[in-house]
Design a protein around this motif. Structure first.
Motif, PDB file in Angstrom:
ATOM      1  N   PRO A 173      43.739 102.709  16.105  1.00 43.93           N
ATOM      2  CA  PRO A 173      45.085 102.136  15.978  1.00 43.93           C
ATOM      3  C   PRO A 173      46.128 102.962  16.713  1.00 43.93           C
ATOM      4  O   PRO A 173      46.001 104.174  16.878  1.00 43.93           O
ATOM      5  N   THR A 174      47.199 102.296  17.129  1.00 45.39           N
ATOM      6  CA  THR A 174      48.275 102.956  17.854  1.00 45.39           C
ATOM      7  C   THR A 174      49.621 102.454  17.339  1.00 45.39           C
ATOM      8  O   THR A 174      49.727 101.332  16.827  1.00 45.39           O
ATOM      9  N   CYS A 175      50.628 103.301  17.482  1.00 48.74           N
ATOM     10  CA  CYS A 175      51.974 102.886  17.084  1.00 48.74           C
ATOM     11  C   CYS A 175      52.597 101.970  18.135  1.00 48.74           C
ATOM     12  O   CYS A 175      53.600 101.307  17.858  1.00 48.74           O
ATOM     13  N   PHE A 176      52.008 101.914  19.318  1.00 48.28           N
ATOM     14  CA  PHE A 176      52.466 100.959  20.317  1.00 48.28           C
ATOM     15  C   PHE A 176      52.057  99.551  19.872  1.00 48.28           C
ATOM     16  O   PHE A 176      51.098  99.369  19.131  1.00 48.28           O
ATOM     17  N   ALA A 177      52.781  98.543  20.357  1.00 46.61           N
ATOM     18  CA  ALA A 177      52.472  97.142  20.035  1.00 46.61           C
ATOM     19  C   ALA A 177      52.427  96.904  18.532  1.00 46.61           C
ATOM     20  O   ALA A 177      51.505  96.298  17.998  1.00 46.61           O
ATOM     21  N   THR A 178      53.422  97.422  17.830  1.00 47.26           N
ATOM     22  CA  THR A 178      53.552  97.261  16.385  1.00 47.26           C
ATOM     23  C   THR A 178      54.986  96.835  16.089  1.00 47.26           C
ATOM     24  O   THR A 178      55.862  96.960  16.935  1.00 47.26           O
ATOM     25  N   THR A 179      55.228  96.319  14.909  1.00 45.87           N
ATOM     26  CA  THR A 179      56.587  95.920  14.541  1.00 45.87           C
ATOM     27  C   THR A 179      57.347  97.115  13.971  1.00 45.87           C
ATOM     28  O   THR A 179      56.760  98.017  13.369  1.00 45.87           O
ATOM     29  N   LEU A 180      58.651  97.105  14.158  1.00 49.85           N
ATOM     30  CA  LEU A 180      59.481  98.162  13.573  1.00 49.85           C
ATOM     31  C   LEU A 180      59.364  98.161  12.051  1.00 49.85           C
ATOM     32  O   LEU A 180      59.345  99.222  11.419  1.00 49.85           O
ATOM     33  N   SER A 181      59.258  96.971  11.459  1.00 49.50           N
ATOM     34  CA  SER A 181      59.186  96.877   9.997  1.00 49.50           C
ATOM     35  C   SER A 181      57.918  97.521   9.451  1.00 49.50           C
ATOM     36  O   SER A 181      57.918  98.040   8.325  1.00 49.50           O
ATOM     37  N   ASP A 182      56.838  97.498  10.214  1.00 49.47           N
ATOM     38  CA  ASP A 182      55.611  98.181   9.790  1.00 49.47           C
ATOM     39  C   ASP A 182      55.687  99.677  10.067  1.00 49.47           C
ATOM     40  O   ASP A 182      55.207 100.498   9.270  1.00 49.47           O
ATOM     41  N   LEU A 183      56.280 100.058  11.183  1.00 48.01           N
ATOM     42  CA  LEU A 183      56.354 101.472  11.545  1.00 48.01           C
ATOM     43  C   LEU A 183      57.156 102.274  10.522  1.00 48.01           C
ATOM     44  O   LEU A 183      56.790 103.412  10.204  1.00 48.01           O
ATOM     45  N   VAL A 184      58.238 101.700  10.001  1.00 47.62           N
ATOM     46  CA  VAL A 184      59.049 102.458   9.041  1.00 47.62           C
ATOM     47  C   VAL A 184      58.361 102.559   7.676  1.00 47.62           C
ATOM     48  O   VAL A 184      58.780 103.362   6.830  1.00 47.62           O
ATOM     49  N   ARG A 185      57.292 101.795   7.475  1.00 46.77           N
ATOM     50  CA  ARG A 185      56.588 101.838   6.182  1.00 46.77           C
ATOM     51  C   ARG A 185      55.278 102.626   6.268  1.00 46.77           C
ATOM     52  O   ARG A 185      54.526 102.682   5.291  1.00 46.77           O
ATOM     53  N   LEU A 199      50.576 100.592   3.355  1.00 43.79           N
ATOM     54  CA  LEU A 199      51.957 100.725   3.782  1.00 43.79           C
ATOM     55  C   LEU A 199      52.860 100.969   2.571  1.00 43.79           C
ATOM     56  O   LEU A 199      52.627 100.436   1.485  1.00 43.79           O
ATOM     57  N   LEU A 200      53.889 101.752   2.785  1.00 46.50           N
ATOM     58  CA  LEU A 200      54.830 102.036   1.714  1.00 46.50           C
ATOM     59  C   LEU A 200      55.598 100.773   1.333  1.00 46.50           C
ATOM     60  O   LEU A 200      55.815  99.885   2.186  1.00 46.50           O
ATOM     61  N   PRO A 201      56.039 100.663   0.090  1.00 46.91           N
ATOM     62  CA  PRO A 201      56.903  99.534  -0.270  1.00 46.91           C
ATOM     63  C   PRO A 201      58.229  99.626   0.478  1.00 46.91           C
ATOM     64  O   PRO A 201      58.632 100.702   0.934  1.00 46.91           O
ATOM     65  N   GLN A 202      58.885  98.492   0.630  1.00 43.46           N
ATOM     66  CA  GLN A 202      60.112  98.439   1.414  1.00 43.46           C
ATOM     67  C   GLN A 202      61.170  99.402   0.881  1.00 43.46           C
ATOM     68  O   GLN A 202      61.968  99.964   1.642  1.00 43.46           O
ATOM     69  N   THR A 203      61.166  99.633  -0.432  1.00 48.72           N
ATOM     70  CA  THR A 203      62.161 100.525  -1.035  1.00 48.72           C
ATOM     71  C   THR A 203      61.961 101.988  -0.633  1.00 48.72           C
ATOM     72  O   THR A 203      62.868 102.805  -0.777  1.00 48.72           O
ATOM     73  N   GLN A 204      60.752 102.328  -0.143  1.00 49.30           N
ATOM     74  CA  GLN A 204      60.466 103.702   0.266  1.00 49.30           C
ATOM     75  C   GLN A 204      60.360 103.846   1.786  1.00 49.30           C
ATOM     76  O   GLN A 204      59.930 104.885   2.282  1.00 49.30           O
ATOM     77  N   ALA A 205      60.733 102.811   2.506  1.00 45.46           N
ATOM     78  CA  ALA A 205      60.610 102.836   3.967  1.00 45.46           C
ATOM     79  C   ALA A 205      61.556 103.869   4.569  1.00 45.46           C
ATOM     80  O   ALA A 205      62.633 104.159   4.023  1.00 45.46           O
ATOM     81  N   ALA A 206      61.158 104.422   5.705  1.00 45.84           N
ATOM     82  CA  ALA A 206      62.017 105.364   6.428  1.00 45.84           C
ATOM     83  C   ALA A 206      63.184 104.611   7.068  1.00 45.84           C
ATOM     84  O   ALA A 206      63.151 103.390   7.232  1.00 45.84           O
TER      85      ALA A 206
END
Length: 377
Positions: A173-185, A199-206
């Motif tokens: 897996p790579t962080c390229f070709a991913t959504t911002l919403s997934d990367l922050v979680r 993935l972290l819950p939305q409340t704990q996202a960066a």
């Protein structure tokens, strides 16, 4: 396009990011083309000979046979492999790859086969190359889990039996070709993620993806004085997927080599361009293009998703700082050379505000650049 008898060799390739009047990234290349001279008499004689060899394929009572040396291919960690020996035995053989099901695909999106069809004379061999190619289209569903790439190919021979080829590979897996919403979680580096439910819950996202912030922080610290940052193609490649420290060390003067700085800039360009969804959601493009001043531009940010607005503010603030460091003494190739801000806006506007291909007409490239300029100039 090259062919078995025609050689096309690329001699050079270069990008021209200093050209700012296009919404694409201009490139140029030199090619050497070698074309064989054909003797018509010999050519016609060869065609007749081949026709006599294959003309009785349909009437023959003996089915054609082919020999495959490999029917199980394990790519390991996504690489390139060839099935070298594919040999026709005794009789001519025509082959093609067919889908497992009548309405299915011949091969997965991440696999390429070349050639898909062919005709072999008795005793003749051929190479079929299988290449795993993970791009922006095939990577997103694979990135949120450690995926085992598996598929079965069917090579059908005309009037003969089918051959089955099994392909395996381990996708990293790579962080390229991913959504911002997934990367922050992401709870950590993407390579440590085993499945999407980790993935972290939305409340704990960066607030913003750590990969982008690592690049911005490094560039802000070490590369703002690099005159051709983002304007020159890089020779080095950076990995953001493991979370490891960058392997580069400064020189004795405390400065990093220029090629390293260029590599960081190139990685930022590629990263933003690879995002599944652009930083600015496509449904907001028309609104962005309607703003007439800086205050209105900042008001539009209130409608951005939280991860998008944080990336936008951090990145445009960095670009604004780069523009401030520039003395704007560009080479005077025209009476009014473009400013550093206009050059950077022309480079990043197509990525930050990438068009939705299903929407026509696309947003104005000039309008996109104008919106970016409200933040960086």
């Amino acid at each position: 396009m090259a062919s078995p008898r025609t050689v096309v060799r690329q001699e050079s390739y270069a990008g021209h990011r200093g050209i700012t009047f296009s919404d694409h990234r201009p490139v140029s290349a030199d090619f050497l083309l070698e074309v064989p001279l054909v003797d018509n008499v010999q050519f016609n004689a060869a065609v007749k000979t081949c026709y006599h060899k294959v003309g009785d394929m349909e009437e023959s009572e003996q089915p054609p046979k082919v020999k495959l040396d490999q029917t199980l291919l394990d790519f390991g960690v996504v690489s390139y492999v060839r099935i070298a020996p594919l040999t026709a035995l005794q009789r001519p053989c025509a082959y093609r790859f067919v889908p497992l099901e009548s309405d299915g695909c011949i091969h997965p999106e991440w696999l390429k086969i070349e050639p898909m069809t062919g005709l072999l004379l008795p005793g003749e061999g051929s190479n079929i190359s299988l290449t795993i190619c993970i791009d922006k289209q095939s990577a997103p569903p694979l990135n949120m889990r450690h995926a085992r790439l598996d598929c079965t190919l069917i090579m059908h021979t005309l009037f003969g039996k089918d051959h089955f080829i099994t392909v395996h590979g381990d996708y990293q897996p790579t962080c390229f070709a991913t959504t911002l919403s997934d990367l922050v979680r992401l709870p950590g580096p993407v390579r440590e993620l085993n499945k999407a439910d980790q993935l972290l819950p939305q409340t704990q996202a960066a607030n913003a993806p750590r990969e982008i912030m690592r690049l911005i922080n490094w560039l802000m610290t070490h590369a703002t004085d690099t005159r051709d940052l983002f304007l020159t193609a890089a020779d080095e490649e950076l990995s953001l997927d493991t979370g490891s420290e960058f392997p580069f060390k400064p020189g004795t003067d405390g400065q990093y080599d220029r090629t390293i700085k260029i590599a960081f800039g190139e990685t930022m360009v590629r990263f933003l361009d690879s995002l599944v969804e652009p930083v600015v959601p496509s449904q907001l493009h028309s609104k962005c293009l309607q703003v007439v001043d800086r205050d209105e531009a900042f008001e539009v940010l209130n409608e951005f998703p939280s991860e998008s607005v944080n990336v936008w503010i951090s990145f445009t603030a960095f670009l604004h700082f780069v523009c401030q460091q520039s003395d704007d003494k560009t080479e005077e190739t025209s009476p009014t050379p473009p400013s550093k801000a206009h050059i950077l806006a022309s480079i990043f506007a197509p990525s930050l505000m990438r068009d939705d291909p299903s929407v026509y007409p696309p947003a104005s490239p000039v309008g996109k650049q104008k919106f970016v300029l409200f933040f960086i100039s």
